[in-house]
Write an enzyme that holds these catalytic residues in place. Structure first.
Site, PDB file in Angstrom:
ATOM      1  N   TYR A  67     -10.669   7.623  -7.047  1.00  0.00           N
ATOM      2  CA  TYR A  67      -9.272   7.243  -7.292  1.00  0.00           C
ATOM      3  C   TYR A  67      -8.534   8.452  -7.870  1.00  0.00           C
ATOM      4  O   TYR A  67      -8.893   8.974  -8.928  1.00  0.00           O
ATOM      5  CB  TYR A  67      -9.164   6.056  -8.257  1.00  0.00           C
ATOM      6  N   SER A  98      -8.369  -6.080  -3.718  1.00  0.00           N
ATOM      7  CA  SER A  98      -7.192  -6.440  -2.901  1.00  0.00           C
ATOM      8  C   SER A  98      -7.084  -7.944  -2.682  1.00  0.00           C
ATOM      9  O   SER A  98      -6.943  -8.410  -1.546  1.00  0.00           O
ATOM     10  CB  SER A  98      -7.200  -5.688  -1.565  1.00  0.00           C
ATOM     11  N   PRO A  99      -7.111  -8.728  -3.772  1.00  0.00           N
ATOM     12  CA  PRO A  99      -7.029 -10.189  -3.609  1.00  0.00           C
ATOM     13  C   PRO A  99      -5.715 -10.635  -2.961  1.00  0.00           C
ATOM     14  O   PRO A  99      -5.662 -11.703  -2.359  1.00  0.00           O
ATOM     15  CB  PRO A  99      -7.143 -10.713  -5.050  1.00  0.00           C
ATOM     16  N   ALA A 151      -4.266  -8.747  -0.660  1.00  0.00           N
ATOM     17  CA  ALA A 151      -4.198  -7.866   0.521  1.00  0.00           C
ATOM     18  C   ALA A 151      -3.320  -6.646   0.258  1.00  0.00           C
ATOM     19  O   ALA A 151      -2.599  -6.178   1.149  1.00  0.00           O
ATOM     20  CB  ALA A 151      -3.693  -8.645   1.747  1.00  0.00           C
ATOM     21  N   GLY A 152      -3.376  -6.156  -0.975  1.00  0.00           N
ATOM     22  CA  GLY A 152      -2.570  -4.983  -1.323  1.00  0.00           C
ATOM     23  C   GLY A 152      -1.075  -5.268  -1.235  1.00  0.00           C
ATOM     24  O   GLY A 152      -0.272  -4.357  -1.044  1.00  0.00           O
ATOM     25  N   PHE A 188       2.618 -10.772   1.034  1.00  0.00           N
ATOM     26  CA  PHE A 188       4.014 -11.108   0.734  1.00  0.00           C
ATOM     27  C   PHE A 188       5.004 -10.281   1.540  1.00  0.00           C
ATOM     28  O   PHE A 188       6.183 -10.599   1.582  1.00  0.00           O
ATOM     29  CB  PHE A 188       4.293 -10.900  -0.764  1.00  0.00           C
TER      30      PHE A 188
HETATM   31  N1  LIG Z   1     -14.334  -1.407  -4.167  1.00  0.00           N
HETATM   32  C1  LIG Z   1     -13.421  -0.973  -3.324  1.00  0.00           C
HETATM   33  O1  LIG Z   1     -13.720  -0.429  -2.250  1.00  0.00           O
HETATM   34  C2  LIG Z   1     -11.974  -1.154  -3.673  1.00  0.00           C
HETATM   35  C3  LIG Z   1     -10.985  -0.901  -2.713  1.00  0.00           C
HETATM   36  C4  LIG Z   1      -9.654  -1.095  -3.086  1.00  0.00           C
HETATM   37  C5  LIG Z   1      -9.323  -1.539  -4.367  1.00  0.00           C
HETATM   38  N2  LIG Z   1     -10.326  -1.750  -5.284  1.00  0.00           N
HETATM   39  C6  LIG Z   1     -10.000  -2.225  -6.653  1.00  0.00           C
HETATM   40  O2  LIG Z   1      -9.269  -3.433  -6.550  1.00  0.00           O
HETATM   41  C7  LIG Z   1      -8.069  -3.322  -7.296  1.00  0.00           C
HETATM   42  C8  LIG Z   1      -7.024  -4.212  -6.695  1.00  0.00           C
HETATM   43  O3  LIG Z   1      -6.713  -3.770  -5.363  1.00  0.00           O
HETATM   44  P1  LIG Z   1      -5.198  -3.795  -4.874  1.00  0.00           P
HETATM   45  O4  LIG Z   1      -4.385  -2.913  -5.720  1.00  0.00           O
HETATM   46  O5  LIG Z   1      -5.174  -3.560  -3.413  1.00  0.00           O
HETATM   47  O6  LIG Z   1      -4.861  -5.343  -5.243  1.00  0.00           O
HETATM   48  P2  LIG Z   1      -3.731  -6.356  -4.853  1.00  0.00           P
HETATM   49  O7  LIG Z   1      -3.438  -7.081  -6.112  1.00  0.00           O
HETATM   50  O8  LIG Z   1      -4.130  -7.109  -3.630  1.00  0.00           O
HETATM   51  O9  LIG Z   1      -2.482  -5.468  -4.414  1.00  0.00           O
HETATM   52  C9  LIG Z   1      -1.648  -4.848  -5.338  1.00  0.00           C
HETATM   53  C10 LIG Z   1      -0.406  -4.417  -4.597  1.00  0.00           C
HETATM   54  O10 LIG Z   1       0.288  -5.598  -4.159  1.00  0.00           O
HETATM   55  C11 LIG Z   1       1.630  -5.528  -4.606  1.00  0.00           C
HETATM   56  N3  LIG Z   1       2.072  -6.887  -4.913  1.00  0.00           N
HETATM   57  C12 LIG Z   1       1.493  -7.760  -5.755  1.00  0.00           C
HETATM   58  N4  LIG Z   1       2.191  -8.913  -5.780  1.00  0.00           N
HETATM   59  C13 LIG Z   1       3.227  -8.741  -4.943  1.00  0.00           C
HETATM   60  C14 LIG Z   1       4.309  -9.569  -4.551  1.00  0.00           C
HETATM   61  N5  LIG Z   1       4.468 -10.814  -5.019  1.00  0.00           N
HETATM   62  N6  LIG Z   1       5.200  -9.087  -3.653  1.00  0.00           N
HETATM   63  C15 LIG Z   1       5.068  -7.825  -3.163  1.00  0.00           C
HETATM   64  N7  LIG Z   1       4.042  -6.976  -3.510  1.00  0.00           N
HETATM   65  C16 LIG Z   1       3.146  -7.447  -4.398  1.00  0.00           C
HETATM   66  C17 LIG Z   1       1.581  -4.665  -5.856  1.00  0.00           C
HETATM   67  O11 LIG Z   1       2.841  -4.133  -6.088  1.00  0.00           O
HETATM   68  P3  LIG Z   1       3.378  -3.976  -7.609  1.00  0.00           P
HETATM   69  O12 LIG Z   1       2.637  -2.834  -8.224  1.00  0.00           O
HETATM   70  O13 LIG Z   1       4.839  -3.714  -7.419  1.00  0.00           O
HETATM   71  O14 LIG Z   1       3.094  -5.248  -8.327  1.00  0.00           O
HETATM   72  C18 LIG Z   1       0.550  -3.631  -5.457  1.00  0.00           C
HETATM   73  O15 LIG Z   1       1.124  -2.600  -4.685  1.00  0.00           O
HETATM   74  C19 LIG Z   1      -7.759  -1.821  -7.295  1.00  0.00           C
HETATM   75  O16 LIG Z   1      -6.924  -1.437  -8.364  1.00  0.00           O
HETATM   76  C20 LIG Z   1      -9.140  -1.240  -7.448  1.00  0.00           C
HETATM   77  O17 LIG Z   1      -9.513  -1.269  -8.814  1.00  0.00           O
HETATM   78  C21 LIG Z   1     -11.636  -1.581  -4.952  1.00  0.00           C
END
Ligand SMILES: NC(=O)c1ccc[n+]([C@@H]2O[C@H](COP(=O)([O-])OP(=O)(O)OC[C@H]3O[C@@H](n4cnc5c(N)ncnc54)[C@H](OP(=O)(O)O)[C@@H]3O)[C@@H](O)[C@H]2O)c1
Length: 297
Positions: free
Chosen positions: A57, A208-209, A211-212, A216
């Protein structure tokens, strides 16, 4: 907050993700140390004590910034989860995996240095490596544990065969598989991984619960279909669509720990609200089938 024991480590059921903390990608936070300190204090105030990072990261900078800020808090009050095993060469633009004994041991030492701490609570192999030797990688993880440099070990993105191989080589002490799962991603349901985890009582962490954010924002058909169902259920239960997703994930008997990726503490609160929500059984299946990928026959 709920707390979950994974061997010697106890994690908060809701985990704060730090993938987006630093880096050039659109949507990266790139916040000051002071702002990060405030964010971490806000997490701890809510009982969210577990923080997810990885060496890749921000090309190491995520762990470096956490290592500057976390020492302001008592080490026993939070848990660090981090990952290694992906190698990137920025000059050539190539990537490969390394799960050899020497690499995992040196990657752990390097992470400890960046994180500026004496031990990692949960150390994960980041991706399934086609060259994985479970006995060699398992020996590295067990040695790191014996030396007190990691408290527990796990994997991420593993399929059931590699997970079972490594878990057997480690006498059953893998503590998690961190996997992608959301209402438009069923890889791990379809591979049998969710069944493997449930049967072995190994609790997954979910990345990515939401879907990133695509749940939405995306106009792709499957996301639009899933969104329509989530919005309808959000209205029915009087919560946000994101809370419906977190409740759906946590209601499965595998006992998942979702990792929240959104920047604001309000995003974290949407996940925390799901701890008090139980979907009626037919509604769980509506979310499961919403995108059109999974069929109820
Ligand atoms: N093990 C692996 O291979 C792996 C891979 C990827 C990630 N991860 C871990 O998993 C964590 C979570 O992943 P993620 O960041 O993809 O999670 P996520 O919670 O699915 O996605 C977060 C993204 O969604 C946006 N979002 C959330 N709610 C929203 C809404 N209501 N409307 C519009 N956009 C919205 C956020 O924007 P805002 O910031 O504006 O809220 C942010 O950009 C990462 O931080 C990392 O620690 C692990």
């Amino acid at each position: 907050m709920q707390y979950v024991s994974m061997g010697e480590v106890t994690l908060s059921r809701i985990v704060r993700g730090f993938w987006r903390l630093t880096g050039p990608k659109a949507g990266s936070w790139n916040i000051s140390d002071e702002a990060l300190k405030e964010m971490i204090a806000g997490c701890l105030d809510r009982g969210v004590t577990s923080f997810d990072a990885a060496d890749v990261y921000g090309m190491g900078q995520c762990e470096v910034q956490l290592g500057r800020v976390l020492p302001a808090f008592r080490r026993e009050d939070y848990q660090i989860v981090t990952k290694a095993g992906i190698c990137r060469n920025l000059e050539t633009g190539t990537s490969y995996y390394n799960t050899s004994y020497d690499y995992l041991v040196s990657a752990c030492h390097a992470a400890l240095e960046r994180l500026n701490c004496a031990y990692i609570d949960l150390f994960l192999i980041h991706r399934e490596d086609p060259m994985l030797d479970p006995y060699e990688a398992g020996r590295a993880l067990l040695d790191l544990k014996k030396q007190g440099l990691i408290r527990e070990a796990g994997v991420s993105n593993f399929d059931p065969f590699k997970m079972e191989g490594l878990n057997r080589a480690m006498d059953g002490c893998l503590r998690t598989n961190q996997i992608e799962l959301h209402p438009c991603c069923f890889e791990h349901f379809n591979s049998g991984m969710t069944d493997y985890l449930t049967a072995n009582r190994i609790r997954p962490m979910i990345w990515s619960p939401l879907a990133g954010g695509k749940l939405f924002t995306s106009e792709e058909e499957e996301y639009a279909k899933a969104r329509a169902v989530l919005e309808e259920l959000a209205e029915k239960y009087g919560v946000s669509p994101a809370t419906i997703v977190y409740a759906w994930l946590m209601q499965h008997p595998m006992g998942a720990l979702p990792i929240v990726g959104g920047q604001s503490l309000a995003r974290l609160d949407e996940a925390i609200a799901a701890l008090d929500l139980r979907l009626e059984r037919p509604d769980w299946y509506r979310v499961y089938a919403a995108s059109g990928q999974q069929k109820i026959r």
